[in-house]
Design a protein around this motif. Structure first.
Motif, mmCIF file in Angstrom:
data_model
loop_
_atom_site.group_PDB
_atom_site.id
_atom_site.type_symbol
_atom_site.label_atom_id
_atom_site.label_comp_id
_atom_site.label_asym_id
_atom_site.label_seq_id
_atom_site.Cartn_x
_atom_site.Cartn_y
_atom_site.Cartn_z
ATOM 1 N N THR A 144 -2.521 -18.570 -4.072
ATOM 2 C CA THR A 144 -3.938 -18.823 -4.308
ATOM 3 C C THR A 144 -4.644 -17.775 -5.154
ATOM 4 O OG1 THR A 144 -4.501 -17.694 -2.254
ATOM 5 C CG2 THR A 144 -4.162 -20.082 -2.141
ATOM 6 N N SER A 145 -4.039 -16.602 -5.374
ATOM 7 C CA SER A 145 -4.736 -15.544 -6.095
ATOM 8 C C SER A 145 -3.976 -15.180 -7.364
ATOM 9 C CB SER A 145 -4.903 -14.342 -5.169
ATOM 10 O OG SER A 145 -4.695 -13.149 -5.808
ATOM 11 N N VAL A 146 -4.705 -14.973 -8.425
ATOM 12 C CA VAL A 146 -4.092 -14.600 -9.703
ATOM 13 C C VAL A 146 -3.932 -13.085 -9.742
ATOM 14 C CG1 VAL A 146 -4.378 -14.627 -12.197
ATOM 15 C CG2 VAL A 146 -5.144 -16.575 -10.833
ATOM 16 N N GLY A 147 -2.732 -12.618 -10.041
ATOM 17 C CA GLY A 147 -2.500 -11.191 -10.227
ATOM 18 C C GLY A 147 -2.329 -10.385 -8.958
ATOM 19 N N GLY A 148 -2.309 -10.996 -7.804
ATOM 20 C CA GLY A 148 -2.159 -10.251 -6.556
ATOM 21 C C GLY A 148 -0.706 -10.040 -6.215
ATOM 22 N N ALA A 149 -0.354 -8.798 -5.891
ATOM 23 C CA ALA A 149 1.021 -8.484 -5.506
ATOM 24 C C ALA A 149 1.012 -7.661 -4.235
ATOM 25 C CB ALA A 149 1.727 -7.710 -6.611
ATOM 26 N N LEU A 150 1.829 -8.063 -3.263
ATOM 27 C CA LEU A 150 2.020 -7.256 -2.071
ATOM 28 C C LEU A 150 2.875 -6.070 -2.471
ATOM 29 C CD1 LEU A 150 1.897 -6.693 0.963
ATOM 30 C CD2 LEU A 150 3.927 -8.136 1.202
ATOM 31 N N THR A 151 2.352 -4.855 -2.293
ATOM 32 C CA THR A 151 3.076 -3.659 -2.720
ATOM 33 C C THR A 151 3.475 -2.817 -1.519
ATOM 34 O OG1 THR A 151 1.025 -2.424 -3.024
ATOM 35 C CG2 THR A 151 1.923 -3.533 -4.950
ATOM 36 N N VAL A 152 4.643 -2.242 -1.637
ATOM 37 C CA VAL A 152 5.167 -1.268 -0.686
ATOM 38 C C VAL A 152 5.597 -0.081 -1.536
ATOM 39 C CG1 VAL A 152 6.901 -0.808 1.070
ATOM 40 C CG2 VAL A 152 5.975 -3.117 0.818
ATOM 41 N N MET A 153 5.020 1.095 -1.245
ATOM 42 C CA MET A 153 5.256 2.230 -2.132
ATOM 43 C C MET A 153 5.293 3.542 -1.354
ATOM 44 S SD MET A 153 2.826 3.602 -5.297
ATOM 45 C CE MET A 153 1.951 2.088 -5.273
ATOM 46 N N ASN A 154 6.155 4.438 -1.815
ATOM 47 C CA ASN A 154 6.134 5.822 -1.362
ATOM 48 C C ASN A 154 5.540 6.664 -2.469
ATOM 49 O OD1 ASN A 154 7.143 5.865 1.248
ATOM 50 N ND2 ASN A 154 9.258 5.841 0.548
ATOM 51 N N LEU A 155 4.532 7.449 -2.135
ATOM 52 C CA LEU A 155 3.981 8.430 -3.057
ATOM 53 C C LEU A 155 4.694 9.733 -2.727
ATOM 54 C CD1 LEU A 155 0.231 7.432 -2.623
ATOM 55 C CD2 LEU A 155 1.762 6.797 -4.502
ATOM 56 N N VAL A 156 5.579 10.159 -3.629
ATOM 57 C CA VAL A 156 6.440 11.322 -3.400
ATOM 58 C C VAL A 156 5.876 12.482 -4.208
ATOM 59 C CG1 VAL A 156 8.792 12.225 -3.588
ATOM 60 C CG2 VAL A 156 8.423 9.782 -3.108
ATOM 61 N N GLY A 169 6.951 18.177 -1.713
ATOM 62 C CA GLY A 169 7.872 17.930 -0.609
ATOM 63 C C GLY A 169 7.344 16.958 0.434
ATOM 64 N N SER A 170 6.109 16.518 0.287
ATOM 65 C CA SER A 170 5.503 15.577 1.236
ATOM 66 C C SER A 170 5.434 14.186 0.613
ATOM 67 C CB SER A 170 4.097 16.045 1.618
ATOM 68 O OG SER A 170 4.139 17.302 2.249
ATOM 69 N N THR A 171 5.356 13.163 1.460
ATOM 70 C CA THR A 171 5.245 11.791 0.992
ATOM 71 C C THR A 171 4.169 11.041 1.759
ATOM 72 O OG1 THR A 171 6.817 10.846 2.565
ATOM 73 C CG2 THR A 171 7.739 11.711 0.505
ATOM 74 N N LEU A 172 3.683 9.974 1.150
ATOM 75 C CA LEU A 172 2.786 9.026 1.811
ATOM 76 C C LEU A 172 3.373 7.632 1.651
ATOM 77 C CD1 LEU A 172 -0.711 10.281 0.614
ATOM 78 C CD2 LEU A 172 0.157 10.283 2.967
ATOM 79 N N ALA A 173 3.299 6.822 2.702
ATOM 80 C CA ALA A 173 3.750 5.438 2.656
ATOM 81 C C ALA A 173 2.525 4.536 2.543
ATOM 82 C CB ALA A 173 4.548 5.095 3.907
ATOM 83 N N LEU A 174 2.516 3.678 1.520
ATOM 84 C CA LEU A 174 1.371 2.825 1.197
ATOM 85 C C LEU A 174 1.804 1.366 1.233
ATOM 86 C CD1 LEU A 174 -1.084 3.490 -1.639
ATOM 87 C CD2 LEU A 174 0.169 1.372 -1.696
ATOM 88 N N MET A 175 0.918 0.510 1.708
ATOM 89 C CA MET A 175 1.236 -0.922 1.766
ATOM 90 C C MET A 175 -0.040 -1.734 1.620
ATOM 91 S SD MET A 175 3.168 -2.915 4.788
ATOM 92 C CE MET A 175 3.403 -4.652 4.721
ATOM 93 N N GLY A 176 0.030 -2.822 0.872
ATOM 94 C CA GLY A 176 -1.114 -3.717 0.738
ATOM 95 C C GLY A 176 -1.066 -4.494 -0.556
ATOM 96 N N VAL A 177 -2.129 -5.247 -0.814
ATOM 97 C CA VAL A 177 -2.191 -6.105 -1.997
ATOM 98 C C VAL A 177 -2.898 -5.391 -3.135
ATOM 99 C CG1 VAL A 177 -3.079 -8.287 -2.923
ATOM 100 C CG2 VAL A 177 -2.134 -8.199 -0.613
ATOM 101 N N PHE A 178 -2.247 -5.396 -4.299
ATOM 102 C CA PHE A 178 -2.835 -4.856 -5.529
ATOM 103 C C PHE A 178 -3.231 -6.031 -6.404
ATOM 104 C CE2 PHE A 178 -2.317 -3.768 -10.005
ATOM 105 C CZ PHE A 178 -3.261 -2.764 -10.104
ATOM 106 N N THR A 179 -4.473 -6.023 -6.890
ATOM 107 C CA THR A 179 -4.970 -7.087 -7.751
ATOM 108 C C THR A 179 -5.484 -6.480 -9.049
ATOM 109 O OG1 THR A 179 -5.628 -8.338 -5.800
ATOM 110 C CG2 THR A 179 -6.555 -9.042 -7.896
#
Length: 174
Positions: free
Chosen positions: A91-103, A111-121
């Motif tokens: 239903t949405s144009v350009g929306g992607a479910l993203t799973v990412m580590n910010l290293v 040496g630290s990381t963040l785990a990110l999750m959600g929809v990018f539009t």
């Protein structure tokens, strides 16, 4: 006659009260600001590629993009944004479910990381969840606001990240 709880329950609750106050008081709020530089597929040294390309729904992309201090292509690299995006909505144009580590590989959070999750539009500010981390970001919680700041169709797409975190200082290893 109603029975009253055993006196040990009150003692136990009194022991828990200082612990809960300590946990609330032992947290830091952190704001991170950086830029995500993606060299689009088809360009030399691409950092993003579609591994399944369905032209929309069903497309799966993977990436390993530079995190930089500024939007300039020659600014200092402070880490990598590594993950994948799945176009999982009809239903949405350009929306992607993203799973990412910010290293983070340089600077204060190296040496630290963040785990990110959600929809990018594309074309709007996207809000995604920070669901954890490691190193100085162990047990981090928060959100990331992301917007594309480079023109569409360029060989490098640049996105601005504002990350807002709450971390428990009890678990930070410095």
């Amino acid at each position: 006659m109603a029975s009253s709880p055993p006196p040990n329950c009150f003692f136990f609750l009194l022991l828990l009260l200082p612990m809960s106050i300590t946990l609330v008081a032992a947290a830091d709020d952190i704001h991170l600001h950086f830029f995500f530089h993606e060299k689009v597929a088809g360009t030399p040294n691409a950092t993003s590629i579609a591994v399944v390309d369905k032209g929309g729904f069903g497309t799966l992309k993977v990436y390993d993009n530079a995190l930089r201090v500024t939007a300039e292509l020659d600014s200092a690299i402070i880490g990598r944004g590594q993950g994948m995006g799945a176009y999982s909505t009809l239903t949405s144009v350009g929306g992607a479910l993203t799973v990412m580590n910010l290293v983070f590989t340089a600077g204060e959070y190296s040496g630290s990381t963040l785990a990110l999750m959600g929809v990018f539009t594309m074309g709007s500010v996207s809000e995604r969840s920070i669901v954890g981390g490691s190193g100085q970001f162990r047990l981090a919680r928060g959100y990331a606001l992301t917007k594309v700041v480079s023109p569409t169709g360029a060989t490098t797409t640049v996105a601005e990240f504002d990350v807002y975190l709450t971390i428990s200082t009890k678990y930070i290893s410095k």
